[in-house]
Motif scaffolding. Structure first.
Motif, mmCIF file in Angstrom:
data_model
loop_
_atom_site.group_PDB
_atom_site.id
_atom_site.type_symbol
_atom_site.label_atom_id
_atom_site.label_comp_id
_atom_site.label_asym_id
_atom_site.label_seq_id
_atom_site.Cartn_x
_atom_site.Cartn_y
_atom_site.Cartn_z
ATOM 1 N N SER A 96 0.827 -1.238 0.071
ATOM 2 C CA SER A 96 -0.108 -0.092 -0.053
ATOM 3 C C SER A 96 1.018 1.188 -0.059
ATOM 4 C CB SER A 96 -0.730 0.101 1.169
ATOM 5 O OG SER A 96 -1.898 -1.118 1.198
ATOM 6 N N ASP A 127 6.469 6.695 4.009
ATOM 7 C CA ASP A 127 4.978 6.557 4.132
ATOM 8 C C ASP A 127 4.659 5.318 5.009
ATOM 9 O OD1 ASP A 127 4.787 8.851 2.641
ATOM 10 O OD2 ASP A 127 4.553 8.026 0.622
ATOM 11 N N LYS A 177 -6.857 11.761 5.288
ATOM 12 C CA LYS A 177 -6.423 11.353 4.116
ATOM 13 C C LYS A 177 -6.814 9.786 3.906
ATOM 14 C CE LYS A 177 -2.992 15.068 3.491
ATOM 15 N NZ LYS A 177 -1.444 15.307 2.998
ATOM 16 N N LEU A 178 -6.444 8.974 4.785
ATOM 17 C CA LEU A 178 -6.485 7.570 4.320
ATOM 18 C C LEU A 178 -7.959 7.310 4.327
ATOM 19 C CD1 LEU A 178 -3.640 5.862 6.652
ATOM 20 C CD2 LEU A 178 -3.883 6.025 4.116
ATOM 21 N N GLN A 231 -10.716 9.097 3.867
ATOM 22 C CA GLN A 231 -11.300 9.445 2.593
ATOM 23 C C GLN A 231 -10.761 8.966 1.074
ATOM 24 O OE1 GLN A 231 -13.754 11.695 2.938
ATOM 25 N NE2 GLN A 231 -13.396 11.530 5.309
ATOM 26 N N SER A 232 -9.747 8.334 1.379
ATOM 27 C CA SER A 232 -9.140 7.641 0.047
ATOM 28 C C SER A 232 -9.923 6.516 -0.552
ATOM 29 C CB SER A 232 -7.839 7.148 0.306
ATOM 30 O OG SER A 232 -7.627 6.140 1.180
ATOM 31 N N ASP A 233 -9.907 6.083 -1.863
ATOM 32 C CA ASP A 233 -10.680 5.041 -2.161
ATOM 33 C C ASP A 233 -10.451 3.615 -1.470
ATOM 34 O OD1 ASP A 233 -11.759 6.856 -4.247
ATOM 35 O OD2 ASP A 233 -10.271 6.142 -5.673
ATOM 36 N N LYS A 234 -9.242 3.271 -1.136
ATOM 37 C CA LYS A 234 -9.146 2.180 -0.549
ATOM 38 C C LYS A 234 -9.358 2.083 1.032
ATOM 39 C CE LYS A 234 -5.913 0.402 -3.995
ATOM 40 N NZ LYS A 234 -4.286 0.153 -4.269
ATOM 41 N N GLY A 235 -9.175 3.472 1.468
ATOM 42 C CA GLY A 235 -9.234 3.667 3.256
ATOM 43 C C GLY A 235 -7.963 2.965 3.913
ATOM 44 N N LYS A 286 -18.410 6.299 8.078
ATOM 45 C CA LYS A 286 -17.546 7.179 7.333
ATOM 46 C C LYS A 286 -17.880 8.563 7.791
ATOM 47 C CE LYS A 286 -14.853 8.023 3.001
ATOM 48 N NZ LYS A 286 -14.693 7.617 1.875
#
Length: 482
Positions: A298, A304, A346-347, A349-353, A362
């Motif tokens: 990921s 990161d 940010k995580l 709200q991201s597509d993958k979470g 959420k």
């Protein structure tokens, strides 16, 4: 070298060195442990030796190997034709055809001989007893037993030139009864071969014809499998040569457990899907490698990866000590600093979470009422175990002071251990972290006294489970039998 065998190897390896740059420094780290040609074996040994001899070169190591093994190879070369003739005699006496039943192996390569000498036999090259090897293939188990009976009583044979030869068993391993990790069934015998006033140690394998046919099939090569595991574990384990069968067998037993447990099997698939080499020995290692694999996939950038791992660990500690499966946004805010919380948002709200996390509710622009849980509770448990043993987390057992089983602290600590052990929420945590958490618990202890603070049966059982047998040889125990 004076040995004809070593002369041939020397010519070959020097030729490859020129063609492939095998002695060049930059090639060292590129060596794959699964490659077993002579040049790669030399570089693998060089990597191991560099731990204590940082300026050693491949050329110097090869010269050392030649000088230390030359005389012994000359001796084995002289004995090889005599050994072959003696084995032909015993095969004929058993009613077998020599061309079908007798396989004389090449001499063991000098790189492996020196490696075994230094790392398994404390520098005594005469302890290496399989330089000269052979295999006798029998059609039936009865034939195997008949030849073994002849050897057990001491086999004597007169060669064509009148010389007397003898084979005397030094030790044997019955791998029909005591299976090795690859389950290749054979009898392995080390013998003293004497002829013409000289003696050498030799090794003979006795195998059954159908078993050998299976091993030689295109899909299976038990020796290659064995060599792969030996190379993979080399450098990771102490006394590997003496304990390899036990180490592999214990890991294979755990793989059997994995195959029967869906969540563990899914973790193994995650690891192998990324083409990682992993021969894990227990649940903690399996979870550790699998979780690391997910995070690395990921977040390929090391910085990161580290940041995300750090914030997950903080959330886990808070949630797990609170005996909670689900955690809310306010818990996340409470344990993370501002920069970490921005990464978390940010995580989410991201597509993958966030990795390993399932978002139950959420958070929206108008509400911070987010709810989360790890996709499997065991992920939370495994991360908690890792934090406990790596990051000096002390809240689980309440051992803010160095842990000693002595009054008054022993009663408090034992009670704390017992309460964790009998709490169903922590049952799997202790299973995953068992001996590792016990080792951490007793990290600074060199004497345990059970007499001053007698433990109840329940407390003793809890303590035993946590320690997992880890410390029994390291700590002197004074036990009150009453």
């Amino acid at each position: 070298p004076q040995s004809k065998y070593l002369m041939g190897l020397n010519t070959d390896i020097m030729k490859k060195s020129t063609q492939q740059g095998i002695v060049e420094e930059e090639n060292l780290e590129k060596v794959e442990s699964s490659c077993h040609n002579l040049g790669n074996k030399l570089l693998l040994l060089l990597k191991k030796r560099r731990a204590t001899e940082p300026i050693l070169t491949a050329t110097a190591l090869w010269s050392e190997i030649i000088s230390r093994t030359d005389k012994i190879y000359i001796k084995y070369e002289d004995m090889l034709p005599l050994f072959k003739e003696a084995l032909e005699g015993i095969v004929k006496l058993a009613g077998l055809k020599v061309d079908e039943a007798l396989l004389i192996g090449s001499l063991k390569d000098p790189i492996r001989v020196l490696e075994k000498t230094d790392y398994e036999y404390e520098g005594n090259i005469f302890s290496v007893r399989d330089i000269l090897r052979a295999r006798i293939v029998c059609g039936t188990i009865t034939q195997v037993c008949e030849i073994m009976e002849k050897l057990t009583t001491g086999f004597k044979y007169t060669l064509h030139d009148g010389k007397n030869a003898s084979l005397t068993i030094v030790r044997s391993k019955n791998k029909f009864q005591n299976l090795g990790p690859t389950h290749f069934r054979l009898i392995l015998v080390n013998l003293c071969f004497e002829c013409d006033g000289k003696e050498v140690h030799v090794e003979i394998q006795f195998v059954q014809k159908e078993t050998l046919a299976l091993e030689n099939s295109k899909d299976i090569d038990s020796h290659e499998i064995y060599e792969y595991f030996r190379s993979y574990l080399d450098g990771k384990m102490k006394n590997l040569g003496q304990n390899l069968d036990f180490i592999l067998d214990s890991r294979m037993s755990f793989f059997d457990t994995i195959s029967k447990t869906p969540v563990l099997l899914s973790l193994l698939i995650v690891i192998f899907s990324e083409k990682k080499k992993a021969l894990v020995k227990d649940a903690r290692e399996l979870y550790q490698v699998a979780i690391q694999t997910v995070l690395e996939k990921s977040f390929p950038t090391p910085g990161d990866f580290a940041e995300v791992e750090k914030l997950l660990r903080k959330i886990v500690v808070k949630n797990h000590l609170g005996e909670a499966r689900i955690f809310k946004e306010d818990t996340v805010k409470a344990v993370l600093c501002d920069d970490e919380y921005m990464i978390w948002q940010k995580l989410v709200q991201s597509d993958k979470g966030p990795p390993l996390i399932k978002i139950l509710v959420k958070p929206s622009e108008t509400s911070d009422d987010g709810e989360y849980q790890f996709r499997h509770l065991s992920f939370q448990e495994a991360i908690f175990v890792q934090v406990h043993i790596e990051d000096n987390e002390k809240g689980f057992f309440g051992n803010e002071q160095p842990f000693k089983i002595a009054t008054p602290h022993s009663e408090f600590a034992a009670l704390n251990i017992e309460s964790r052990y009998h709490n169903p929420f922590f049952t799997n945590t202790l299973r995953i972290g068992r001996e590792y958490m016990g080792k951490k618990l007793l990290n600074d202890v060199n004497y345990l006294d059970f007499q001053k603070g007698a433990l109840s049966a329940k407390k003793h059982k809890a303590l035993q489970m946590v320690l997992g047998g880890q410390c029994i040889f390291k700590y002197k125990l004074s036990i009150d039998r009453e």
